[in-house]
Design a protein around this motif. Structure first.
Motif, PDB file in Angstrom:
ATOM      1  N   THR A  88      -4.637  -8.019  -4.094  1.00 39.84           N
ATOM      2  CA  THR A  88      -4.502  -6.750  -4.818  1.00 39.84           C
ATOM      3  C   THR A  88      -3.039  -6.356  -4.915  1.00 39.84           C
ATOM      4  O   THR A  88      -2.571  -5.908  -5.974  1.00 39.84           O
ATOM      5  CB  THR A  88      -5.295  -5.636  -4.108  1.00 39.84           C
ATOM      6  OG1 THR A  88      -6.678  -6.003  -4.060  1.00 39.84           O
ATOM      7  CG2 THR A  88      -5.157  -4.317  -4.832  1.00 39.84           C
ATOM      8  N   GLN A  89      -2.288  -6.533  -3.819  1.00 34.52           N
ATOM      9  CA  GLN A  89      -0.864  -6.212  -3.838  1.00 34.52           C
ATOM     10  C   GLN A  89      -0.115  -7.111  -4.815  1.00 34.52           C
ATOM     11  O   GLN A  89       0.823  -6.677  -5.494  1.00 34.52           O
ATOM     12  CB  GLN A  89      -0.286  -6.341  -2.430  1.00 34.52           C
ATOM     13  CG  GLN A  89      -0.901  -5.360  -1.429  1.00 34.52           C
ATOM     14  CD  GLN A  89      -0.295  -5.484  -0.043  1.00 34.52           C
ATOM     15  OE1 GLN A  89       0.889  -5.236   0.148  1.00 34.52           O
ATOM     16  NE2 GLN A  89      -1.109  -5.872   0.929  1.00 34.52           N
ATOM     17  N   SER A  90      -0.547  -8.366  -4.904  1.00 34.58           N
ATOM     18  CA  SER A  90       0.119  -9.310  -5.804  1.00 34.58           C
ATOM     19  C   SER A  90      -0.105  -8.953  -7.267  1.00 34.58           C
ATOM     20  O   SER A  90       0.707  -9.325  -8.130  1.00 34.58           O
ATOM     21  CB  SER A  90      -0.364 -10.735  -5.532  1.00 34.58           C
ATOM     22  OG  SER A  90       0.112 -11.184  -4.272  1.00 34.58           O
ATOM     23  N   LEU A  91      -1.195  -8.242  -7.568  1.00 27.26           N
ATOM     24  CA  LEU A  91      -1.408  -7.779  -8.945  1.00 27.26           C
ATOM     25  C   LEU A  91      -0.231  -6.926  -9.407  1.00 27.26           C
ATOM     26  O   LEU A  91       0.197  -6.998 -10.560  1.00 27.26           O
ATOM     27  CB  LEU A  91      -2.698  -6.949  -9.032  1.00 27.26           C
ATOM     28  CG  LEU A  91      -4.030  -7.645  -8.786  1.00 27.26           C
ATOM     29  CD1 LEU A  91      -5.159  -6.627  -8.845  1.00 27.26           C
ATOM     30  CD2 LEU A  91      -4.262  -8.761  -9.799  1.00 27.26           C
ATOM     31  N   LEU A  92       0.285  -6.119  -8.491  1.00 24.73           N
ATOM     32  CA  LEU A  92       1.388  -5.233  -8.845  1.00 24.73           C
ATOM     33  C   LEU A  92       2.717  -5.980  -8.895  1.00 24.73           C
ATOM     34  O   LEU A  92       3.639  -5.558  -9.595  1.00 24.73           O
ATOM     35  CB  LEU A  92       1.452  -4.058  -7.879  1.00 24.73           C
ATOM     36  CG  LEU A  92       0.208  -3.165  -7.902  1.00 24.73           C
ATOM     37  CD1 LEU A  92       0.411  -1.942  -7.029  1.00 24.73           C
ATOM     38  CD2 LEU A  92      -0.129  -2.742  -9.320  1.00 24.73           C
ATOM     39  N   SER A  93       2.812  -7.093  -8.172  1.00 24.10           N
ATOM     40  CA  SER A  93       3.987  -7.950  -8.318  1.00 24.10           C
ATOM     41  C   SER A  93       4.023  -8.494  -9.740  1.00 24.10           C
ATOM     42  O   SER A  93       5.069  -8.493 -10.406  1.00 24.10           O
ATOM     43  CB  SER A  93       3.939  -9.112  -7.320  1.00 24.10           C
ATOM     44  OG  SER A  93       3.956  -8.647  -5.990  1.00 24.10           O
ATOM     45  N   VAL A  94       2.879  -8.952 -10.216  1.00 23.36           N
ATOM     46  CA  VAL A  94       2.787  -9.464 -11.586  1.00 23.36           C
ATOM     47  C   VAL A  94       3.084  -8.346 -12.581  1.00 23.36           C
ATOM     48  O   VAL A  94       3.829  -8.539 -13.544  1.00 23.36           O
ATOM     49  CB  VAL A  94       1.389 -10.060 -11.848  1.00 23.36           C
ATOM     50  CG1 VAL A  94       1.219 -10.405 -13.327  1.00 23.36           C
ATOM     51  CG2 VAL A  94       1.167 -11.295 -10.995  1.00 23.36           C
ATOM     52  N   GLY A  95       2.519  -7.168 -12.344  1.00 23.75           N
ATOM     53  CA  GLY A  95       2.767  -6.042 -13.229  1.00 23.75           C
ATOM     54  C   GLY A  95       4.242  -5.697 -13.319  1.00 23.75           C
ATOM     55  O   GLY A  95       4.771  -5.464 -14.419  1.00 23.75           O
TER      56      GLY A  95
END
Length: 208
Positions: A88-95
């Motif tokens: 879930t945290q990595s989703l925001l890295s991508v964002g």
């Protein structure tokens, strides 16, 4: 008031006006990291959108970015905060990387931080990130999908993970926000009393 919160308030609102002359000591204001120096001058902020201190520190980070030479300041989103699925945290890295590629990194950070810390929002899928970006006119759905699914963004996100692991193993990255200069100096934020002192320390370490 916690030490970190007091530091953030002090950095944004200096308590005194005095001659901007500072002296810095290794072990007090900064620590040496046992690794190789970066090939070019660089200030890396390791941060998390889920971190309340990073949220409060964002104004300072954006100001520092504007006042340093272009390309010097780099934000690296981590995925190791307790209580939140790393995926879930990595989703925001991508964002973040999508927004950066589109030239809207600051706007995206403001939107994500506000959604999490002011609106108590959450993200479950990459579609949730896309929706927030579209609502805030950061990128279109088509542009988001194009960038988020690209090899370039995947490689950059993987690099963030590798850098997180590298500096964690070096014991330089134990929490966020953490500022590392030229890969070999960690700024000891609790020793800094104002934004001017922070900027002077960054300039000093970039030239050291």
């Amino acid at each position: 008031m916690t030490k970190k919160l007091f530091l953030i308030v002090a950095l944004i609102f200096p308590l005194a006006l005095f001659a901007k002359e500072f002296t810095f000591e290794e072990g007090k204001h900064f620590s040496r990291i046992k690794t190789e120096k970066s090939e070019k001058p660089q200030v890396t902020e390791f941060f998390s959108y889920y971190c309340p201190h990073c949220y409060n520190f964002e104004m300072i980070a954006q100001r520092l970015n504007k006042e340093l030479p272009a390309g010097t300041f780099v934000k690296s989103h981590v995925n190791f905060l307790n209580g939140i699925d790393p995926k879930t945290q990595s989703l925001l890295s991508v964002g973040y990387l999508v927004a950066k590629q589109a030239g809207k990194a600051s706007e995206a950070s403001d939107a994500i931080f506000s959604f999490i810390h002011r609106n108590r929002g959450s993200f479950a899928t990459i579609g949730d990130v896309r929706r927030l970006f579209v609502l805030n006119d950061i990128v279109t759905e088509e542009k988001f999908d194009q960038l988020a699914g690209s090899m370039a963004i995947a490689a950059q996100e993987q690099y963030m993970v590798e850098q997180q692991k590298r500096f964690s193993e070096l014991r330089a990255l134990t929490g966020v926000p953490t500022f590392i200069v030229n890969d070999i100096y960690r700024i000891e934020l609790t020793s800094i009393k104002s934004y001017d002192e922070l900027k002077a320390l960054v300039d000093y370490l970039l030239e050291k």
